[in-house]
Design a protein around this motif. Sequence first.
Motif, mmCIF file in Angstrom:
data_model
loop_
_atom_site.group_PDB
_atom_site.id
_atom_site.type_symbol
_atom_site.label_atom_id
_atom_site.label_comp_id
_atom_site.label_asym_id
_atom_site.label_seq_id
_atom_site.Cartn_x
_atom_site.Cartn_y
_atom_site.Cartn_z
ATOM 1 N N HIS A 59 0.832 -1.215 0.000
ATOM 2 C CA HIS A 59 0.000 0.000 0.000
ATOM 3 C C HIS A 59 0.863 1.260 0.000
ATOM 4 O O HIS A 59 0.552 2.255 0.646
ATOM 5 C CB HIS A 59 -0.963 0.016 1.195
ATOM 6 N N PRO A 104 -4.316 1.057 -3.596
ATOM 7 C CA PRO A 104 -4.433 1.059 -2.133
ATOM 8 C C PRO A 104 -3.428 2.010 -1.484
ATOM 9 O O PRO A 104 -2.258 2.034 -1.844
ATOM 10 C CB PRO A 104 -4.140 -0.402 -1.750
ATOM 11 N N GLY A 105 -3.925 2.794 -0.549
ATOM 12 C CA GLY A 105 -3.088 3.794 0.102
ATOM 13 C C GLY A 105 -3.117 5.133 -0.579
ATOM 14 O O GLY A 105 -2.750 6.152 0.024
ATOM 15 N N TYR A 108 -7.930 4.536 -2.074
ATOM 16 C CA TYR A 108 -8.795 3.685 -1.254
ATOM 17 C C TYR A 108 -7.936 2.847 -0.334
ATOM 18 O O TYR A 108 -6.710 2.764 -0.488
ATOM 19 C CB TYR A 108 -9.671 2.776 -2.131
ATOM 20 N N ASP A 109 -8.595 2.220 0.636
ATOM 21 C CA ASP A 109 -7.922 1.252 1.489
ATOM 22 C C ASP A 109 -8.889 0.124 1.792
ATOM 23 O O ASP A 109 -10.079 0.211 1.483
ATOM 24 C CB ASP A 109 -7.412 1.901 2.780
ATOM 25 N N TYR A 110 -8.373 -0.928 2.408
ATOM 26 C CA TYR A 110 -9.204 -2.079 2.744
ATOM 27 C C TYR A 110 -9.701 -1.987 4.180
ATOM 28 O O TYR A 110 -9.007 -1.486 5.067
ATOM 29 C CB TYR A 110 -8.415 -3.380 2.570
#
Length: 197
Positions: A59, A104-105, A108-110
Amino acid sequence: MKTLIIYNHPYDGSYNHAILEAVINGINQNHGDYEVIDLDKENFNPVMNANDLLGFVKHQAVDPMAISYAEKIHQADHVVFIFPIWWELMPAMTKGFIDKVIYPGLTYDYKKNGLSMVSLLPNLQSTTVITTMNTPKVMYKLIDGNAVKKALIKGTFKKSGMKNVKWMSFNMIKMVKPEKRVKWLKKIERTFSKMES
């Protein structure tokens, strides 16, 4: 209101370029602020290399251009993608932008479950995708599988938490009369002249 336009077409005489100008004209009528990322003119490298993939796992993006593009999205209220459909999909530069910027990072992220995603774009109010193709709309949907809707809009933008995603598809570009092309451009201009911040 700040609109970020991601544009991908190599030829300035294309109908896609006319669409770009119509979007800009509409934004200007609305006294909005805009910036254009012209992927072709900026020589964006769409290829995910080993470092990009390692960064994806960690990320932590590594491509400076992708990072700068993500920063521009963070500052935008609206994002507009303009590109042609070639062989039922987006061109390589648009796909590479999705791979390296919707990341990611960065955007968006999880969530803790590792599956669901949460947007890192609190300012972004809407995303509009504008495409051109020669395939009839019904054929693209029923026979070709509607890849833009399934993979890009639902499988990427909505999944990563981007809100109010809309798709404007202009089909059979080579076959329609010039009058219809002009009508479409006027529709695009009106749409962006009325966009609310």
